[in-house]
Design an enzyme around this catalytic site. Sequence first.
Site, short mmCIF file in Angstrom:
data_model
loop_
_atom_site.label_atom_id
_atom_site.label_comp_id
_atom_site.label_asym_id
_atom_site.label_seq_id
_atom_site.Cartn_x
_atom_site.Cartn_y
_atom_site.Cartn_z
N THR A 81 0.83 -1.20 0.00
CA THR A 81 0.00 0.00 0.00
C THR A 81 0.87 1.25 0.00
O THR A 81 2.03 1.22 0.40
CB THR A 81 -0.92 0.06 1.23
OG1 THR A 81 -0.15 0.43 2.39
CG2 THR A 81 -1.62 -1.27 1.48
N ASP A 82 0.28 2.35 -0.41
CA ASP A 82 0.95 3.64 -0.24
C ASP A 82 0.99 3.96 1.25
O ASP A 82 0.33 3.32 2.08
CB ASP A 82 0.25 4.73 -1.04
CG ASP A 82 1.22 5.78 -1.56
OD1 ASP A 82 2.24 6.02 -0.89
OD2 ASP A 82 0.96 6.36 -2.62
N TRP A 83 1.75 4.97 1.58
CA TRP A 83 2.11 5.23 2.97
C TRP A 83 0.95 5.73 3.83
O TRP A 83 0.20 6.61 3.44
CB TRP A 83 3.26 6.23 2.99
CG TRP A 83 4.61 5.64 3.23
CD1 TRP A 83 5.57 6.11 4.09
CD2 TRP A 83 5.20 4.49 2.61
NE1 TRP A 83 6.70 5.31 4.05
CE2 TRP A 83 6.49 4.31 3.15
CE3 TRP A 83 4.74 3.57 1.68
CZ2 TRP A 83 7.34 3.26 2.78
CZ3 TRP A 83 5.57 2.51 1.30
CH2 TRP A 83 6.86 2.37 1.85
#
Length: 638
Positions: A338-340
Site C-alpha cells: 500500500t501507499d504510505w
Amino acid sequence: MCALYGIQSLPRLVLVSFLVSLAACSSAASHPAESHSTLPAYRNASLCVDERVDDLLSRMTLEEKAGQMFHTQIFTGPNGTFDPGDPSQNRASTIDRVTTKFMTHFNVAFSTASTKDTAEFVNRLQRLALGTRLGIPITLSTDPRHAFHDNVAAGFSAGDFSQWPENIGLAAIRDAKLVRKFGEIAREEYTAIGIRVSLHPQVDLTTEPRWARTNHGFGEDAQLTATLLDAYVRGFQGDTFGAHSVSTVTKHFPGGGPAANGEDSHFEYGQNSSYPGNNFEYHLIPFKAAIAAGTRQMMPYYSRPQGTQFDAVGWAFNKQIITQLLREELGFDGIVVTDWSIITGSGAGGEWVPARAWGVQELSESERALLVLNAGCDQFGGEERPDLIVDLVHRGLVSEERIDQSVRRLLREKFLLGLFENPFVDVQAAQQIIGNAYFRKLGDQAQRRAYTLLTNNNSILPLNHNTNTKFYIEGFNKTYMENRNLTLVDTPAQADYALLRLNAPYEPRNNTLIETFFHAGSLEYPEAEKQRQAGIYAAVPTIVDILLDRPAVVPEVAGSAAALLGSYGSSADAFLDVVFGVAKPEGKLPFDLPRSMQAVEDNMEDVPFDTRDPVFRFGFGLAYPDSCAGASGGACFS
C-alpha cells in the site's frame, strides 16, 4: 514446480565488478539435506527457494510473520547511530522495530549522509537483523533519488548519486535505450549501498495537467509510457531476476492521474479520482505493460474513484481493484504494497498527519487493516503496527493461512534477491561506484538532451556572444557565469541579453508541512509576476528556461521572450551549455501546454490531449540548425 535460485553477476558498468556463486535448485537426491545438517533448511543455498521459504515460514511465530507485512521509513540517529524513535510521532526506535516488532522492510531516508556513512549504517542495520532469532535480513527500498526534486513524500534529490532529469525528462528524450541504461546505472548505485527495492517507476498518466505528481511520471501518452517503463523495469531488474536485481514497485495502480480538479490525494481535499470521460481502461495500459515486463511489485494510490462501477473507497481498500482486477483479470501474482500511512497516520517534521483512509475514515485502525487484507494487499506502507495483524488473527477475523500467503511472497523476494547469502555491502566499493565520473557524465548528457526548445525567434539560440557581451540573470547563481568569464550587470536595461531560469507556476500552500512540497493549483503566473517579466522582455532579448514539473500556462512568455526552453530537472551548467551551443536540445514535449486556465478547468480529468487549443502540443520541440557557430567557442552541431 521447484523455483530456480540463481545469483547473477552484476553488469560491468564501472571499475568494480562482482562475482558471486550460482546455486542451482536441485532435488533432495542430488543434494541431500543431511549433508547440511548443521544448517536449517532455509539457510541452505543449495535448496530451492520455495523449499527454503516453506521451512522459514514453518519456524516463524505469528508475531514474526506480522512484522514482515510492514514497510516504513528508517532514519539514522546522530553520527550514524540507530534512530532512538519518537513516541510523539508513534515511531519506535530502530532497535525495537527490528528486534521486538520483527520488521525487516524499510524505506531509507538518508538524503544527506555520505556514501561511506550510509554504507556503514546499512551494514550495522543488517548485523542487528542477523542477531535476531531467525536472522531474517533487511530489505531496503527508496523513493526516486537520481534527480533534482526533493520531496520527503515522493522522492529525494540525488546527493552522491549520479544526477539525471526527472522521469518526465526521460519521456521528453523518447529514447528507450537511454531509459534502460539509466535503470542499469541506478541499479548498480542502489545495490552498492544495499538498496534492493525501488519504490518506482511511477507510471500514472498525467491526463489532468494540474496534478502535482507529473514530474515523476512519463506524461499523458499511454503508449510512450508503456514503452519507456518496459525499459525502466528491465534496467532495474535485469534480464533475470536475482541477486543482481533491484525489485521494482510500479505505481500507482490503477492510475492516479485522473485527479479530481487536479488535486493530489495525499490531501483530503484531493481524495477523489474522476472519470468524466469514462476512460478508466486507458489508464491501465502502462500497468499491463509493467506486468508484461516482469515488475515484481505494485502500489495502489490513496485516491478513491468517482463515477465508476467500483466502490468509492481508496484503491488499497478495494477488493474489486486489487483481487478481481489486478490479480485475477490482469494476472499479477507479485507483491502489493500500500501507499504510505493509510491505516494509522504518520508523523512528518514534528507534524502528525491523519491516515489517508479515503472512503473509510469512519472505520477503526483494525477495521481498515482488515479491509486492506481482504482486498488482497500484502504489505502496509508507512506503518509499524504488526500488533493489529496479530490481533485480527487472534480474534478469528483473519486466518493465519491468509497471513502466510502474503508473507510467503515477501520472504521469497528476499531469497531471490540473495539477501540471505549476503546482506552486507562493500563500503569501499560503494564509494567507487556511486556517482562515479562515467555515471555522472551520462546523467549530465541526459539533462542537456531533455531540454525542449519551444520558441527561437530569429534563431537567437544558440547564442552568439563575445567578451564584451553583458548578461542579466535570474534563477541561478552568478558563479556559473563567472566560471565562463562572462560579464554580469545588475539590471535588464544594462544588458545585451537576459537569461532567466523560472519554476513553472504554482500556488504555494502551507496548511501542513507536506503541502509545501507539492506544486499544485493554477498553472499560470499571478498578474504581478506577468507584469514583472514583461518589463524584462521589453527591455532586452530574453532567453527563458521554465522547469516543467507540470504543464505551464505561459502564452505570454512564449509570445514575448526571444527564446523559450522547457526543462525537467537540470543544472545551471546544463542550461548554459544549451544556450551557448555546447549541447543541443533534443526534447519533445511529453504533454500539451495549455493556452488558458479556463481550458484546463474545462478538460476531463481522465482524457489525454483534450485541453482546447494548446499553445504547444504533445511531441512539439524545435531543433538547432545542423551547423552553427557560437562566438563563445562552444561547439555547435554538424
